[in-house]
Motif scaffolding. Structure first.
Motif, PDB file in Angstrom:
ATOM      1  N   TYR A 188     -22.664 -24.730  28.929  1.00  0.00           N
ATOM      2  CA  TYR A 188     -21.627 -25.156  27.986  1.00  0.00           C
ATOM      3  C   TYR A 188     -20.221 -24.363  28.531  1.00  0.00           C
ATOM      4  O   TYR A 188     -20.453 -23.180  28.730  1.00  0.00           O
ATOM      5  CB  TYR A 188     -22.062 -24.625  26.517  1.00  0.00           C
ATOM      6  N   PHE A 189     -19.157 -25.282  28.547  1.00  0.00           N
ATOM      7  CA  PHE A 189     -17.990 -24.777  29.121  1.00  0.00           C
ATOM      8  C   PHE A 189     -16.946 -24.450  27.832  1.00  0.00           C
ATOM      9  O   PHE A 189     -16.648 -25.468  27.347  1.00  0.00           O
ATOM     10  CB  PHE A 189     -17.514 -25.677  30.272  1.00  0.00           C
ATOM     11  N   TYR A 242     -18.714 -15.456  31.920  1.00  0.00           N
ATOM     12  CA  TYR A 242     -19.449 -15.425  30.783  1.00  0.00           C
ATOM     13  C   TYR A 242     -18.260 -15.815  29.613  1.00  0.00           C
ATOM     14  O   TYR A 242     -17.246 -15.168  29.598  1.00  0.00           O
ATOM     15  CB  TYR A 242     -20.063 -14.369  30.391  1.00  0.00           C
ATOM     16  N   ALA A 243     -18.742 -16.828  28.665  1.00  0.00           N
ATOM     17  CA  ALA A 243     -17.645 -17.288  27.816  1.00  0.00           C
ATOM     18  C   ALA A 243     -16.926 -16.095  26.772  1.00  0.00           C
ATOM     19  O   ALA A 243     -15.881 -15.968  26.217  1.00  0.00           O
ATOM     20  CB  ALA A 243     -18.062 -18.571  26.923  1.00  0.00           C
ATOM     21  N   GLY A 245     -17.191 -19.591  30.831  1.00  0.00           N
ATOM     22  CA  GLY A 245     -15.658 -19.646  30.287  1.00  0.00           C
ATOM     23  C   GLY A 245     -15.104 -20.873  31.141  1.00  0.00           C
ATOM     24  O   GLY A 245     -15.934 -21.631  31.772  1.00  0.00           O
ATOM     25  N   PRO A 246     -13.928 -20.659  31.067  1.00  0.00           N
ATOM     26  CA  PRO A 246     -12.995 -22.148  31.851  1.00  0.00           C
ATOM     27  C   PRO A 246     -13.021 -22.094  33.258  1.00  0.00           C
ATOM     28  O   PRO A 246     -12.905 -23.243  33.603  1.00  0.00           O
ATOM     29  CB  PRO A 246     -11.476 -22.044  30.891  1.00  0.00           C
ATOM     30  N   ARG A 275     -11.163 -26.043  23.654  1.00  0.00           N
ATOM     31  CA  ARG A 275     -11.786 -27.195  24.214  1.00  0.00           C
ATOM     32  C   ARG A 275     -13.039 -26.801  24.681  1.00  0.00           C
ATOM     33  O   ARG A 275     -13.528 -25.393  24.986  1.00  0.00           O
ATOM     34  CB  ARG A 275     -10.895 -27.297  25.576  1.00  0.00           C
ATOM     35  N   THR A 276     -14.074 -27.596  24.614  1.00  0.00           N
ATOM     36  CA  THR A 276     -15.512 -27.544  25.052  1.00  0.00           C
ATOM     37  C   THR A 276     -15.851 -28.567  25.854  1.00  0.00           C
ATOM     38  O   THR A 276     -15.572 -29.587  26.020  1.00  0.00           O
ATOM     39  CB  THR A 276     -16.315 -27.085  23.678  1.00  0.00           C
TER      40      THR A 276
END
Length: 820
Positions: free
Chosen positions: A294-295, A223-224, A217-218, A276-277
């Motif tokens: 990956y964020f 976890y995203a 996550g940001p 946003r990634t």
């Protein structure tokens, strides 16, 4: 030691060539290590000898007594001569591992190749696309071998060669090979011709393997998926599993970027307009493993609260809004935003149509979208001309109004002229085809939905149809038509449509019915003993057609993988007027495409159909001879059904035969301007056609070695049969009649090779085909066959059979576009 560059962490120092350890790279810096190729053996000996002599002369502490000062130059000269002789003894015309100071500004590249020490992951074409050094292509070499032809040389640039080593090393590193060894040690210089054969020696080394993939996550810790709830979370899990790397695969920078872009696109298609990634990769250069992170910052899910239209002048805002697949209040979707842009371009009203999300908006639950447009010219005129061997000089002009009466309605007025002037009538095809057609059409792009459009047209035409009997009218025109047509088109998916069309027309066919008195097969057409009567056949046409394009392919313009189906049904109806052609026609085409390798693919096609006449048309066409149907009535209906029946042959059907001639045919004599001093006679084959047809094609599509990506080759096999022809009227028609039933023994087969070249407007295709099982007429001149048939019909017992020609087995087809 560790460093970081563009989101990549290197966990250990990189080992150099020969097992030595290179120093770690400072952050943001790259050091270029070049392996110097060893010099030639002979040159190496010369260099070492002169280096030894220089040291010998300059050395003051040498233990042995030196010659006198005046004998020093002589000693140097003697030893230098000996070394030079040894060097010359080595081959000088083609020397391997030549240092770059042996080349000059006139050195040219003779070839560029790649040598692999162990594994090879990328093709030579892929690697050649990464470097600047170029050698002559296969076509250049062919030109040089031919007399009076030459090509521009390819100058050799030593500096570019060294840069190419760097380019290749970077290419391998971006594609998951951390320690590639690239050199040009295998390069060979021909000093006599002053040409160089560049060879890159490549040792790929072990690939970089993906060890772990995580979506965060940001805050970079959680976890995203915790950002989503309900159906959105389930959709995210499915999307994540379908897009992520598989553990154990080779890591590449391209795939890493593609996954990051796919995640961002997927979020924006689900309403997260401000997502946003980012991503990082931790690389262990000793273990050759990569850990991907990956964020993802999804932000709030937003609905569209405003749609801005900027730049429209004569086109109303409502026209733009109706073409969009969304409206205010819907969830934001980047995919629908782009689809609206395509719809606006499809109107052909705008030169520019850009879909945007204006910057500076707060990240909240609403979003504003904008379409920036620039209108094209509303009225324009186009004209074009050309030449065709079958049609002669041709021309076409069109005047178009893009926004007729508003609503994005398009009005077009067009005129087509296929004059026939300069056309060349061959011995295996019909007379020149002349056509003059005027059309006025209106296109409505929006009917209740953006997926449904319609076109209505009125038209008038006159033509010289070689399938019909000749006439003595202006330019030998023998047919005319006036009528109207409408077509409704529904877009199921992009490039996959269903359409329904209807045509109502009044048709006229003219002919000159001539009864010759005792004319021999070789009688002169200028003044035959005959009585000519003009005849005209006028009838109505009421035709309804339904068709569709279905299936799936990777590219609908030039597919290489997939299956497409194109069925159709057509009916000649007796409503609202009595039709002169009553029939039901059905058929379709099935095409499949399958790649075998990255550049080799196979394609196949199955096509067929059937015609069922009914009503009076059936009674006339199927009545036995002398059963109350006159030969004149049969001839009229036969001419009416010529464009309805099936035929085989041509560049896009059964190759090896001319258009329509791979099947039953009869030899005809056509006399133009009969009874005048300028009378002209042509002997051609006329296709008989049939009510049923099946054709098959298989084609292997391959690259052309050495000519680049735009060139290709093909090997093909075509087959086809036409059957259920009409009842014969004469002896020659009986021999040329179509078979009454389907049988593999009645198929016509053609095979051959082809050349392809991709142009901006499509493929330019050249095919050389060979008839595998030609029939009697295929190998003989139509004039000789015509005279032979007339002789047999006259009952003469001395009719010599025409000789067959081998060269008539071959046929060269030149066309634009893929065969299927």
């Amino acid at each position: 030691m560790a460093g970081r560059l563009d989101g990549t962490r290197i966990a250990a120092a990189t080992k150099g060539q020969g097992g030595s350890r290179r120093p770690a790279l400072p952050a943001g810096r790259r050091v270029l290590f070049l392996k110097r190729p060893p010099p030639l053996p002979g040159l190496l000996l010369v260099c070492r000898c002169f280096r030894f002599l220089v040291r010998l002369v300059r050395c003051r502490r040498f233990a042995l007594p030196l010659p006198a000062a005046r004998s020093g130059p002589a000693a140097v000269l003697v030893l230098g001569t000996v070394a030079l002789v040894v060097a010359v003894a080595a081959p000088a015309a083609a020397q391997e591992d030549v240092p770059l100071f042996r080349v000059n500004e006139n050195t040219t590249v003779s070839d560029v190749g790649f040598r692999f020490s162990s594994t090879q992951t990328f093709s030579a074409d892929e690697l050649a696309a990464q470097i600047a050094t170029e050698g002559p292509t296969f076509l250049d070499k062919v030109y040089r071998a031919l007399p009076l032809l030459s090509t521009a040389p390819h100058p050799f640039a030593p500096l570019e060669l060294q840069r190419d080593v760097v380019r290749l090393r970077q290419f391998y590193q971006q594609n998951g090979f951390l320690h590639p060894e690239i050199s040009y040690a295998g390069t060979v210089l021909d000093t006599s011709a002053n040409v160089i054969d560049v060879v890159f020696s490549i040792e790929e080394g072990p690939p970089l393997i993906i060890q772990d993939v995580t979506f965060l996550g940001p805050d970079s810790t959680s976890y995203a998926g915790r950002q989503f709830t309900g159906e959105i979370r389930e959709s995210w899990n499915d999307f994540r599993d379908s897009r992520s790397f598989r553990l154990g695969e080779r890591y590449t920078q391209v795939n890493r970027t593609r996954i990051e872009s796919g995640v961002l696109e997927g979020l924006k298609n689900r309403g997260f307009a401000f997502a946003r990634t980012g991503s990082t990769v931790d690389i262990d250069s000793v273990a050759n493993t990569a850990d991907l992170r990956y964020f993802i910052d999804a932000g709030p899910r937003a609905r569209i609260d405003s749609i801005q239209v900027v730049g429209n002048e004569s086109v109303s805002r409502s026209v733009v809004l109706r073409e969009l697949p969304f409206q205010e209040g819907d969830w934001f979707s980047a995919e629908e935003l782009a689809a609206g842009q395509r719809e606006l371009f499809g109107l052909q009203l705008f030169r520019v149509a850009l879909a945007q999300v204006p910057e500076g908006q707060p990240r909240d639950s609403t979003v504003t979208v904008r379409y920036q447009v620039r209108e094209a010219r509303l009225r324009y005129l186009t004209a074009e001309g050309g030449y065709s061997r079958a049609l002669g000089l041709t021309g076409q002009g069109t005047w178009t109004h893009r926004n007729f009466l508003g609503g994005a309605r398009e009005l077009s007025l067009s005129f087509v002229a296929n004059t026939g002037y300069g056309a060349r009538v061959g011995t295996d095809r019909v007379a020149p085809e002349r056509l003059f057609r005027a059309t006025a059409s209106v296109r409505q792009p929006y009917l209740f939905t953006t997926k449904l459009s319609a076109v209505a047209s009125v038209f008038a035409e006159i033509e010289s149809n070689p399938q019909l009997d000749p006439s003595d009218r202006f330019l030998d025109t023998n047919a005319g038509e006036i009528g109207l047509s409408t077509t409704a088109i529904y877009e199921i998916f992009p490039y996959r449509t269903a359409s329904l069309s209807y045509e109502l027309a009044r048709s006229l066919q003219f002919r000159l019915n001539t009864v010759e008195a005792a004319a021999s097969p070789d009688s002169t057409p200028a003044a035959p003993a005959s009585a000519s009567v003009r005849e005209r056949d006028a009838f109505n046409k009421s035709i309804l057609t339904a068709s569709a394009t279905l299936g799936r392919a990777d590219d609908y313009v030039s597919p290489s993988r997939g299956v497409l189906v194109r069925p159709f049904v057509q009916a000649g109806l007796n409503v609202p007027l009595q039709s002169g052609t009553e029939y039901l026609k059905a058929g379709g085409r099935l095409t499949g495409y399958q790649p075998l390798t990255d550049r080799i693919s196979v394609a196949g096609r199955l096509r067929g159909g059937r015609v069922w006449p009914y009503g009076r048309s059936r009674r006339v066409l199927e009545a036995p001879l002398g059963a109350g149907v006159s030969a004149d009535a049969f001839s009229r209906y036969e001419n009416r059904f010529d464009p309805v029946y099936y035929y085989a042959g041509g560049a896009s059907d059964v190759r090896g035969w001319s258009e329509r001639l791979a099947g039953p045919k009869t030899a005809r004599r056509i006399i133009f301007e009969r009874g005048t001093p300028s009378a002209d006679t042509s002997y051609v084959y006329e296709a008989v056609g049939g009510r049923a047809k099946v054709s098959l094609s298989a084609e292997a599509r391959m690259p052309f070695p050495g000519l680049g990506e735009n060139w290709g080759t093909a090997a093909f096999l075509d087959a086809g049969q036409v059957w259920y022809g009409e009842r014969p009227l004469t002896a020659e028609q009986a021999r040329a009649a179509a078979p009454d039933q389907f049988a593999l023994s009645n198929f016509r087969y053609g095979a051959g090779l082809g050349l392809r070249y991709r142009t901006p407007v499509g493929f330019l295709r050249l095919d050389l085909a060979y008839k595998l099982n030609p029939d009697f007429e295929d190998l003989r001149d139509p004039k000789a066959v015509y005279q032979y048939d007339r002789c047999r019909a006259a009952g003469s017992g001395e009719c010599s059979m025409p000789e067959a020609s081998f060269w008539r087995r071959l046929r060269l087809h030149l066309s634009i576009g893929q065969s299927f």
